[in-house]
Write a protein that holds these residues in place. Structure first.
Motif, short mmCIF file in Angstrom:
data_model
loop_
_atom_site.label_atom_id
_atom_site.label_comp_id
_atom_site.label_asym_id
_atom_site.label_seq_id
_atom_site.Cartn_x
_atom_site.Cartn_y
_atom_site.Cartn_z
N GLU A 11 0.82 -1.20 0.00
CA GLU A 11 0.00 0.00 0.00
C GLU A 11 0.87 1.26 0.00
OE1 GLU A 11 -2.59 -0.55 3.35
OE2 GLU A 11 -3.96 -1.83 2.23
N LYS A 12 1.97 1.25 0.74
CA LYS A 12 2.90 2.38 0.75
C LYS A 12 3.49 2.59 -0.65
CE LYS A 12 5.19 3.12 5.16
NZ LYS A 12 6.42 2.89 5.92
N ILE A 13 3.94 1.49 -1.24
CA ILE A 13 4.53 1.57 -2.58
C ILE A 13 3.50 2.08 -3.58
CG2 ILE A 13 5.47 0.20 -4.49
CD1 ILE A 13 6.76 -1.59 -2.31
N ALA A 14 2.29 1.55 -3.50
CA ALA A 14 1.23 1.96 -4.42
C ALA A 14 0.93 3.44 -4.25
CB ALA A 14 -0.02 1.13 -4.20
N GLY A 15 0.88 3.92 -3.03
CA GLY A 15 0.63 5.33 -2.78
C GLY A 15 1.70 6.22 -3.38
N LYS A 16 2.95 5.82 -3.24
CA LYS A 16 4.06 6.60 -3.80
C LYS A 16 4.03 6.58 -5.32
CE LYS A 16 7.10 6.40 0.14
NZ LYS A 16 8.46 6.22 0.63
N VAL A 17 3.76 5.42 -5.89
CA VAL A 17 3.71 5.31 -7.36
C VAL A 17 2.60 6.18 -7.92
CG1 VAL A 17 3.20 3.73 -9.27
CG2 VAL A 17 4.80 3.04 -7.47
N VAL A 18 1.44 6.15 -7.29
CA VAL A 18 0.32 6.96 -7.75
C VAL A 18 0.66 8.44 -7.62
CG1 VAL A 18 -2.07 7.62 -7.25
CG2 VAL A 18 -1.44 5.21 -7.34
N GLY A 19 1.30 8.82 -6.54
CA GLY A 19 1.70 10.22 -6.35
C GLY A 19 2.68 10.69 -7.41
N ILE A 20 3.65 9.86 -7.72
CA ILE A 20 4.65 10.20 -8.75
C ILE A 20 3.97 10.28 -10.11
CG2 ILE A 20 6.67 9.34 -9.98
CD1 ILE A 20 7.61 8.21 -7.24
N TYR A 21 3.08 9.33 -10.41
CA TYR A 21 2.37 9.36 -11.68
C TYR A 21 1.57 10.65 -11.81
CZ TYR A 21 -1.10 8.40 -15.23
OH TYR A 21 -1.89 8.49 -16.35
N LYS A 22 0.89 11.05 -10.75
CA LYS A 22 0.07 12.26 -10.77
C LYS A 22 0.93 13.50 -11.04
CE LYS A 22 -4.01 13.98 -10.36
NZ LYS A 22 -4.81 13.96 -11.58
N LYS A 23 2.11 13.56 -10.42
CA LYS A 23 3.02 14.69 -10.66
C LYS A 23 3.47 14.73 -12.11
CE LYS A 23 4.90 15.13 -6.01
NZ LYS A 23 6.12 15.01 -5.18
N ILE A 24 3.81 13.57 -12.66
CA ILE A 24 4.23 13.50 -14.06
C ILE A 24 3.09 13.91 -14.98
CG2 ILE A 24 4.94 11.93 -15.92
CD1 ILE A 24 6.50 10.36 -13.77
N GLU A 25 1.91 13.41 -14.70
CA GLU A 25 0.74 13.74 -15.52
C GLU A 25 0.47 15.24 -15.48
OE1 GLU A 25 -3.84 12.18 -16.00
OE2 GLU A 25 -2.99 12.26 -14.00
N ASP A 26 0.49 15.85 -14.29
CA ASP A 26 0.25 17.29 -14.17
C ASP A 26 1.29 18.10 -14.93
OD1 ASP A 26 -1.95 16.72 -12.61
OD2 ASP A 26 -0.93 17.15 -10.70
N LEU A 28 3.11 17.10 -17.57
CA LEU A 28 2.93 16.94 -19.01
C LEU A 28 1.71 17.70 -19.52
CD1 LEU A 28 3.79 13.17 -19.45
CD2 LEU A 28 5.16 15.14 -20.14
N VAL A 29 0.62 17.64 -18.79
CA VAL A 29 -0.59 18.35 -19.21
C VAL A 29 -0.35 19.85 -19.17
CG1 VAL A 29 -2.99 18.85 -18.58
CG2 VAL A 29 -2.18 16.50 -18.61
N GLY A 30 0.34 20.32 -18.14
CA GLY A 30 0.66 21.74 -18.04
C GLY A 30 1.54 22.20 -19.20
N GLY A 31 2.54 21.40 -19.55
CA GLY A 31 3.41 21.73 -20.67
C GLY A 31 2.66 21.74 -21.99
N TYR A 32 1.79 20.76 -22.18
CA TYR A 32 0.99 20.71 -23.40
C TYR A 32 0.09 21.93 -23.50
CZ TYR A 32 -2.53 19.50 -26.80
OH TYR A 32 -3.38 19.55 -27.87
N THR A 33 -0.52 22.30 -22.39
CA THR A 33 -1.43 23.44 -22.39
C THR A 33 -0.70 24.73 -22.76
OG1 THR A 33 -2.80 22.37 -20.73
CG2 THR A 33 -3.11 24.73 -21.00
N LYS A 34 0.52 24.90 -22.26
CA LYS A 34 1.31 26.09 -22.60
C LYS A 34 1.61 26.12 -24.09
CE LYS A 34 3.63 26.81 -18.20
NZ LYS A 34 4.93 26.83 -17.50
N ILE A 35 1.99 24.98 -24.65
CA ILE A 35 2.30 24.91 -26.08
C ILE A 35 1.04 25.17 -26.90
CG2 ILE A 35 2.99 23.35 -27.94
CD1 ILE A 35 4.86 22.01 -25.84
#
Length: 66
Positions: A11-26, A28-35
């Motif tokens: 559960e700890k590992i899953a929580g960290k992985v989800v958190g990292i994924y969310k940061k990466i997603e945010d 990438l989406v932010g960069g795409y929106t700027k472009i």
């Protein structure tokens, strides 16, 4: 006892992985929106039109033509 420790560790590992994924997603989406905004501003806005207005106009035009 060992099973519950494994579950807690997973559960700890899953929580960290989800958190990292969310940061990466945010990021990438932010960069795409700027472009996207820069492209719309440079090539698709009409005189006196904001980027948001141009996006709304383009969306309306695409919905009515499709």
């Amino acid at each position: 006892m060992a099973k519950s420790k494994l579950i807690e560790a997973n559960e700890k590992i899953a929580g960290k992985v989800v958190g990292i994924y969310k940061k990466i997603e945010d990021t990438l989406v932010g960069g795409y929106t700027k472009i996207e905004d820069a492209f719309v501003d440079r090539y698709l806005t009409e005189e006196g039109e904001s980027v948001e207005e141009a996006k709304a106009r383009l969306k309306r035009e695409n919905n009515t033509s499709g």
